[in-house]
Design an enzyme around this catalytic site. Structure first.
Site, PDB file in Angstrom:
ATOM      1  N   CYS A 136      33.765  62.552  20.412  1.00  0.00           N
ATOM      2  CA  CYS A 136      33.741  61.895  21.727  1.00  0.00           C
ATOM      3  C   CYS A 136      32.580  62.443  22.550  1.00  0.00           C
ATOM      4  CB  CYS A 136      35.055  62.178  22.431  1.00  0.00           C
ATOM      5  SG  CYS A 136      36.453  61.753  21.395  1.00  0.00           S
TER       6      CYS A 136
ATOM      7  N   ARG B  48      27.755  58.833  20.073  1.00  0.00           N
ATOM      8  CA  ARG B  48      28.625  59.878  19.496  1.00  0.00           C
ATOM      9  C   ARG B  48      29.972  59.305  19.091  1.00  0.00           C
ATOM     10  NH1 ARG B  48      27.959  65.369  20.513  1.00  0.00           N
ATOM     11  NH2 ARG B  48      30.207  65.595  20.528  1.00  0.00           N
TER      12      ARG B  48
ATOM     13  N   TRP C 139      36.319  58.333  20.637  1.00  0.00           N
ATOM     14  CA  TRP C 139      36.377  57.859  19.225  1.00  0.00           C
ATOM     15  C   TRP C 139      37.763  58.262  18.764  1.00  0.00           C
ATOM     16  CZ3 TRP C 139      36.606  59.995  14.182  1.00  0.00           C
ATOM     17  CH2 TRP C 139      36.183  59.154  13.155  1.00  0.00           C
TER      18      TRP C 139
ATOM     19  N   ASN D 263      37.300  66.639  23.566  1.00  0.00           N
ATOM     20  CA  ASN D 263      36.764  66.260  22.257  1.00  0.00           C
ATOM     21  C   ASN D 263      37.453  67.191  21.269  1.00  0.00           C
ATOM     22  OD1 ASN D 263      35.309  65.234  20.170  1.00  0.00           O
ATOM     23  ND2 ASN D 263      33.325  66.036  20.840  1.00  0.00           N
ATOM     24  N   GLY D 264      38.087  66.647  20.204  1.00  0.00           N
ATOM     25  CA  GLY D 264      38.755  67.513  19.223  1.00  0.00           C
ATOM     26  C   GLY D 264      40.186  67.044  19.025  1.00  0.00           C
TER      27      GLY D 264
ATOM     28  N   GLU E 115      19.825  58.741  -0.859  1.00  0.00           N
ATOM     29  CA  GLU E 115      19.594  58.581   0.581  1.00  0.00           C
ATOM     30  C   GLU E 115      19.277  57.135   0.927  1.00  0.00           C
ATOM     31  OE1 GLU E 115      20.129  59.885   3.225  1.00  0.00           O
ATOM     32  OE2 GLU E 115      18.712  59.035   4.657  1.00  0.00           O
TER      33      GLU E 115
ATOM     34  N   LYS F  92      21.393  54.838   3.552  1.00  0.00           N
ATOM     35  CA  LYS F  92      20.787  54.136   4.701  1.00  0.00           C
ATOM     36  C   LYS F  92      21.241  52.674   4.721  1.00  0.00           C
ATOM     37  CE  LYS F  92      19.694  56.738   7.067  1.00  0.00           C
ATOM     38  NZ  LYS F  92      20.277  57.885   6.493  1.00  0.00           N
TER      39      LYS F  92
ATOM     40  N   GLU G 186      25.182  52.246   5.328  1.00  0.00           N
ATOM     41  CA  GLU G 186      25.779  52.678   6.609  1.00  0.00           C
ATOM     42  C   GLU G 186      25.329  51.815   7.781  1.00  0.00           C
ATOM     43  OE1 GLU G 186      24.883  56.568   8.186  1.00  0.00           O
ATOM     44  OE2 GLU G 186      22.928  56.591   7.274  1.00  0.00           O
TER      45      GLU G 186
ATOM     46  N   HIS H 229      24.639  54.665 -19.319  1.00  0.00           N
ATOM     47  CA  HIS H 229      26.005  55.222 -19.465  1.00  0.00           C
ATOM     48  C   HIS H 229      27.001  54.497 -18.563  1.00  0.00           C
ATOM     49  CE1 HIS H 229      24.340  58.400 -21.918  1.00  0.00           C
ATOM     50  NE2 HIS H 229      23.426  58.607 -20.989  1.00  0.00           N
TER      51      HIS H 229
ATOM     52  N   LYS I 152      27.657  59.923  15.370  1.00  0.00           N
ATOM     53  CA  LYS I 152      26.447  60.698  15.099  1.00  0.00           C
ATOM     54  C   LYS I 152      26.779  62.107  14.626  1.00  0.00           C
ATOM     55  CE  LYS I 152      22.124  61.558  14.791  1.00  0.00           C
ATOM     56  NZ  LYS I 152      21.403  61.010  13.612  1.00  0.00           N
TER      57      LYS I 152
HETATM   58  C1  AGP Z   1      23.250  60.078   8.019  1.00  0.00           C
HETATM   59  O1  AGP Z   1      22.529  58.845   8.149  1.00  0.00           O
HETATM   60  C2  AGP Z   1      24.675  59.976   8.460  1.00  0.00           C
HETATM   61  N1  AGP Z   1      24.760  59.558   9.808  1.00  0.00           N
HETATM   62  C3  AGP Z   1      25.510  61.186   8.139  1.00  0.00           C
HETATM   63  O2  AGP Z   1      25.645  61.196   6.730  1.00  0.00           O
HETATM   64  C4  AGP Z   1      24.961  62.569   8.565  1.00  0.00           C
HETATM   65  O3  AGP Z   1      23.811  62.884   7.817  1.00  0.00           O
HETATM   66  C5  AGP Z   1      26.033  63.624   8.275  1.00  0.00           C
HETATM   67  O4  AGP Z   1      27.157  63.322   9.070  1.00  0.00           O
HETATM   68  C6  AGP Z   1      25.557  65.059   8.556  1.00  0.00           C
HETATM   69  O5  AGP Z   1      25.230  65.200   9.900  1.00  0.00           O
HETATM   70  P1  AGP Z   1      24.465  66.584  10.358  1.00  0.00           P
HETATM   71  O6  AGP Z   1      23.123  66.573   9.690  1.00  0.00           O
HETATM   72  O7  AGP Z   1      24.382  66.485  11.852  1.00  0.00           O
HETATM   73  O8  AGP Z   1      25.311  67.719   9.891  1.00  0.00           O
END
Ligand code: AGP
Length: 619
Positions: free
Chosen positions: A2, A27, A74, A100-101, A492, A496, A499, A515, A614
């Site tokens: 949050c 966030r 969130w 938050n938590g 990666e 991208k 997500e 395989h 984020k």
């Molecule tokens: C990456 O595009 C994602 N948003 C997510 O996998 C992110 O890399 C992961 O949550 C780790 O975040 P951090 O680097 O802040 O630890």
């Protein structure tokens, strides 16, 4: 995940808090709320949905006052709706809390507080906090003492902020564990509280971060810091080197697009001041590592999550190639529960953009408990991961707002390259000539990255990415293939795409095609193949041929000047030639842009993809 914002000063609190929440919307968001002390009473406005919904409510029912709190939620406990939105208020209407938590013992506390006559209005765990504070206030304790007593009763990780009409000139805020940070912003005759720096960057660059088990009493004049036993703490401010502009979109359509284009500049900042060509060496002062310490390390374990974990997989190649130290890579969420083989000769390196990812922080604490030396590669200055490490290498990427990580990834790779060089020099595994070549190669990188990005129309390029996106944005499945140091780039690239466009995309080591995955290939299943001119190029060509033989379309990422690949693949995106160790920093760029343009064509919410946040600060 949050967002928390607070203000106390001489200006109207509502617009400052609201704009701060806007900066934190990435966030986590399914509802939002603001509370202000107005004419001696607490006035609250809360709304489910995006922040704009709260904005409309505030426009129709404004609230005025010079001290206030705000929160974007969130949901973890309780549906996203107005009654579950923060701030939560006590029975007397004199105290509000945002959090938050997760309060892990909230059920028992609800039962206890209900038995004392407290009436609960929401389904959330958070609400028990405000009734606990109320209980101690009614007993005659001060606001800060009441909050401190309440914190001793709740279990779990938290970042909270409290406001009360009983002491209307102060905010009380606290941090327990790793549920996201609490930053105090220092203004002139005004003070700010936020869960993340962008919320307050336009008002101040002087900040103080709360550490675990710390609280602050904040008034317009300043802040006092205490531990949970009530002992006064002395804490010194940081200056955040990010200007307010860098935390907003500027002429770009999305934060992600802006941050993709910032990579040449970000890489230059990452390398700046750390590469000494004349003396042929790398400077990493904040790593706090002597040459002798470096020689005493016999294993490195990289722990991270998501994109940062893929950076770690590239890092394995870089560090083993230069420093000849064995490197393992593990997900934070796995490492923390597998009773890892770690001792004082192990260095555990966390990679985390936010510095607040709960699984990565827990892995760090597990490593610490087993006696390892703790390093971190972090972007957010002063974040928890940086503060608990023995040594840190900052990414210096500037604020990364888009949920999909881009510049943090490439600057992590640059940091890993510098770390490999630094360790190699300290351990004598690199000749002076080799060092000179490695330094020359990496210093050329920001310019080469710019050349890749110039191919994109947004940058005046030919629009190769928009054209490709136009052909493939309706597909529902993708396969990404890479080998060696570019296998993590396939992972990666797939992350991208999935997500931000919600297309199912899978990264795979190309050698594994036969395989199993090859059964997936047909005219509906496109393949992205990273086939640069390196030691596994010929192998990649045969993988491309295997896909083509089954009517699969192939988009290849290849080395500038390689004409042969264009006789094999349907589409080719070229990247400049560089050393094999640095190709990942270039091959990832086309994959970022491809994912971005596909998501835009699909009308997806690029900066705030559904279900994502984020910084993942809950398990
Ligand atoms: C990456 O595009 C994602 N948003 C997510 O996998 C992110 O890399 C992961 O949550 C780790 O975040 P951090 O680097 O802040 O630890």
């Amino acid at each position: 995940m949050c967002g928390i914002v607070g203000y106390v000063g001489s200006r109207e609190a509502t617009p400052i808090v609201y704009e701060g929440l806007r900066r934190l919307e990435y966030r986590g968001y399914d509802s939002a709320g603001i509370a202000v002390i107005q004419d001696g009473q607490i006035a609250i406005r809360r709304q489910a949905g995006k922040l704009d919904c709260l904005g409309e409510l505030l426009a129709s029912q404004p609230i005025k006052g010079s001290i206030g709190l705000g929160h974007t939620r969130w949901a973890t406990h309780g549906r996203p709706c107005e009654t579950n939105a923060h701030p939560h208020v006590d029975c007397t209407g004199q105290v509000v809390v945002i959090q938050n938590g997760i309060v892990e013992n909230y059920r028992a506390l609800r039962h206890e507080l209900r038995a004392e006559g407290h009436a609960f209005k929401s389904e959330t765990d958070t609400e028990v906090i405000v009734h606990l504070v109320e209980r101690y206030l009614v007993q005659g304790l001060s606001l800060e003492e009441s909050v401190r007593q309440a914190l001793h009763r709740i279990e779990g990780a938290h970042a909270i902020a409290v406001l009360s009409t009983r002491e209307p000139d102060k905010l009380v805020t606290a941090r327990l564990g790793n549920a996201g940070g609490v930053t105090i912003g220092i203004g002139q005759g005004e003070m700010f509280v936020a869960s993340d720096i962008p919320a307050i960057l336009e008002h101040t660059q002087e900040v103080i971060h709360l550490d675990n088990q710390e609280m602050a009493v904040v008034t317009a004049e300043g802040a006092r810091f205490l531990d949970l036993d009530g002992r006064v703490l002395e804490k010194s401010p940081h200056t955040i080197p990010w200007d307010p502009i860098s935390a907003v979109k500027g002429e770009f359509r999305h934060f992600m697009q802006k941050e993709i284009y910032e990579q040449p500049e970000a890489l230059a900042h990452t390398l700046g001041g750390r590469v000494d060509l004349k003396r042929g060496r790398v400077w990493l002062e904040e790593l706090n590592l002597s040459a002798q310490d470096a020689r005493n390390i016999d294993k490195i374990i990289i722990v991270a999550c998501g994109t940062s974990a893929y950076a770690g997989q590239v890092g394995k190649f870089l560090i083993e190639a230069m420093a000849r130290i064995p490197v393992e890579v593990d997900y934070g969420s796995e490492f923390r529960y597998r009773d890892p083989l770690v001792d004082e000769r192990t260095a555990v390196l966390a990679i985390t953009q936010s510095g607040e990812t709960v699984d990565t922080l827990a892995a760090m604490e597990e490593a610490r408990a087993k006696g390892a030396r703790l390093w971190s590669i972090v972007n957010v200055i002063g974040s928890q991961a940086a503060r608990i490490s023995d040594g840190v290498i900052y990414m210096h990427a500037g604020p990364e707002i888009g949920v999909a990580s881009t510049k943090a990834f490439t600057t992590s790779l640059a940091d890993l390259y510098l770390l490999g060089l630094y360790l190699g020099q300290a351990r004598g595994s690199l000749s002076a000539e080799r060092v000179e070549t490695l330094l020359d190669d990496v210093l050329a990188l920001p310019k080469l990255a710019g050349e890749v990005l110039d191919q994109d129309a947004t940058n005046g390029g030919a629009g190769a990415y928009e054209e490709l996106a136009g052909m493939y944005f309706k597909r529902e499945n993708f396969l990404y293939l890479g080998r060696g140091i570019n296998y993590p780039i396939a992972l990666e690239g797939a992350l991208k795409l999935k997500e931000i466009s919600y297309i199912h995309a899978e990264g795979y080591p190309a050698g594994e095609m036969k395989h199993g995955p090859i059964a997936l290939i047909d005219e509906r299943m496109p393949t992205v193949a990273i086939a640069v001119r390196d030691g596994v190029y010929e192998k990649m060509i045969s993988q491309v041929e295997q896909v083509k033989a089954r009517d699969g379309a192939v988009i290849a990422v290849a080395t500038q000047g390689d004409r042969f690949i264009s006789t094999k693949a349907d589409h080719v995106i070229y990247v400049p030639k560089t050393s094999p160790l640095l190709t990942p920093l270039l091959t990832v760029l086309p994959l970022q842009l491809f994912a971005y343009h596909v998501a835009v064509r699909r009308g997806a919410d690029v900066d705030q993809p559904r279900n994502l946040a984020k910084s993942v600060t809950v398990e």
